[in-house]
Design a protein around this motif. Sequence first.
Motif, mmCIF file in Angstrom:
data_model
loop_
_atom_site.group_PDB
_atom_site.id
_atom_site.type_symbol
_atom_site.label_atom_id
_atom_site.label_comp_id
_atom_site.label_asym_id
_atom_site.label_seq_id
_atom_site.Cartn_x
_atom_site.Cartn_y
_atom_site.Cartn_z
ATOM 1 N N TYR A 1 1.246 -3.691 10.589
ATOM 2 C CA TYR A 1 1.885 -2.957 9.494
ATOM 3 C C TYR A 1 1.586 -3.624 8.150
ATOM 4 O O TYR A 1 1.235 -2.959 7.174
ATOM 5 C CB TYR A 1 3.393 -2.873 9.727
ATOM 6 C CG TYR A 1 4.142 -2.196 8.603
ATOM 7 C CD1 TYR A 1 4.176 -0.811 8.510
ATOM 8 C CD2 TYR A 1 4.792 -2.953 7.621
ATOM 9 C CE1 TYR A 1 4.850 -0.183 7.472
ATOM 10 C CE2 TYR A 1 5.468 -2.334 6.584
ATOM 11 C CZ TYR A 1 5.497 -0.947 6.512
ATOM 12 O OH TYR A 1 6.156 -0.336 5.490
ATOM 13 N N VAL B 1 -2.014 -2.926 7.127
ATOM 14 C CA VAL B 1 -2.180 -1.560 6.624
ATOM 15 C C VAL B 1 -1.701 -1.495 5.176
ATOM 16 O O VAL B 1 -2.362 -0.918 4.307
ATOM 17 C CB VAL B 1 -1.434 -0.550 7.524
ATOM 18 C CG1 VAL B 1 -1.375 0.825 6.869
ATOM 19 C CG2 VAL B 1 -2.096 -0.469 8.896
ATOM 20 N N LYS B 2 -0.559 -2.108 4.896
ATOM 21 C CA LYS B 2 -0.023 -2.113 3.532
ATOM 22 C C LYS B 2 -0.933 -2.894 2.589
ATOM 23 O O LYS B 2 -1.125 -2.517 1.432
ATOM 24 C CB LYS B 2 1.400 -2.691 3.499
ATOM 25 C CG LYS B 2 2.413 -1.793 4.161
ATOM 26 C CD LYS B 2 2.433 -0.448 3.479
ATOM 27 C CE LYS B 2 3.343 0.531 4.143
ATOM 28 N NZ LYS B 2 3.149 1.897 3.677
ATOM 29 N N GLU C 1 -3.776 -0.706 1.659
ATOM 30 C CA GLU C 1 -3.337 0.312 0.701
ATOM 31 C C GLU C 1 -3.121 -0.278 -0.689
ATOM 32 O O GLU C 1 -3.419 0.370 -1.691
ATOM 33 C CB GLU C 1 -2.040 0.964 1.188
ATOM 34 C CG GLU C 1 -2.218 1.833 2.407
ATOM 35 C CD GLU C 1 -0.893 2.301 3.008
ATOM 36 O OE1 GLU C 1 0.189 1.939 2.474
ATOM 37 O OE2 GLU C 1 -0.939 3.027 4.006
ATOM 38 N N SER D 1 -8.290 3.350 8.212
ATOM 39 C CA SER D 1 -7.081 3.931 8.792
ATOM 40 C C SER D 1 -6.352 2.856 9.591
ATOM 41 O O SER D 1 -6.929 1.817 9.947
ATOM 42 C CB SER D 1 -7.455 5.090 9.712
ATOM 43 O OG SER D 1 -8.159 4.603 10.849
ATOM 44 N N SER D 2 -5.101 3.116 9.900
ATOM 45 C CA SER D 2 -4.358 2.147 10.712
ATOM 46 C C SER D 2 -4.998 2.008 12.090
ATOM 47 O O SER D 2 -5.016 0.914 12.662
ATOM 48 C CB SER D 2 -2.880 2.538 10.819
ATOM 49 O OG SER D 2 -2.748 3.812 11.412
ATOM 50 N N ILE E 1 -7.997 -0.316 11.764
ATOM 51 C CA ILE E 1 -7.525 -1.693 11.575
ATOM 52 C C ILE E 1 -7.050 -2.262 12.906
ATOM 53 O O ILE E 1 -7.364 -3.401 13.251
ATOM 54 C CB ILE E 1 -6.408 -1.751 10.506
ATOM 55 C CG1 ILE E 1 -6.970 -1.365 9.132
ATOM 56 C CG2 ILE E 1 -5.770 -3.139 10.450
ATOM 57 C CD1 ILE E 1 -5.920 -1.165 8.053
ATOM 58 N N LYS E 2 -6.337 -1.451 13.702
ATOM 59 C CA LYS E 2 -5.860 -1.893 15.021
ATOM 60 C C LYS E 2 -7.038 -2.218 15.923
ATOM 61 O O LYS E 2 -7.045 -3.242 16.614
ATOM 62 C CB LYS E 2 -4.976 -0.793 15.636
ATOM 63 C CG LYS E 2 -4.557 -1.069 17.073
ATOM 64 C CD LYS E 2 -3.573 -2.211 17.169
ATOM 65 C CE LYS E 2 -2.987 -2.296 18.550
ATOM 66 N NZ LYS E 2 -3.291 -3.537 19.230
#
Length: 191
Positions: free
Chosen positions: A17, A20-21, A24, A34-35, A38-39
């Motif tokens: 999380y 992701v932030k 952004e 995208s998340s 990234i995962k």
Amino acid sequence: MSHVILGLLLISPMSLYDLVKAFEAGVSLFYSASSGSIKRALDNLLRQGLIEVASVDPGARGRKVYRVTEAGHQEFRAWMTGEPAGQDLETVALPRLYFLGLLEPDERAPVLHRITARIEADLARLTGLSEHLDGRDIPEGLRDVARHQFATLDYGIATHRFALDWFRRHAERQEDAGPGEAEPAPRPEPD
């Protein structure tokens, strides 16, 4: 993307999380993800032993916080100090610029010089293509299409000239700051 994630985790251990932030909030200026991507990159970095789980929050979700291993730190440093490779100049140069402060002060100027050399090579290639195409006979039915294609090439040349000038000035500021001194970050001029 893996090297960008390593850079972010070198700044601070983070969860998915948080990453992701972080994308952004700043990285998306030069690299979008995208998340899910990234995962997948996190899972790959874990498999390679370049990151590890630093902690798992108790509870139903079990939020994992990741940190860089010694092997990950070495991989990141090798990428930062290596030859900038890749098709897109911005995704080659800007991540290295973004994380330049993670390197020792004496390692920064060579990175900037390698980026500058890459821009010079790309600019020479584009300029050579422009010269090769200059004066070519364009069939009547394709002249309007060709005009816009040449405009695209001109744009590429202009952006590379700007990037070259900008990186040269930044490298000079870096060298003028001297080892251990903080260099003031350039700020955009207001409109």
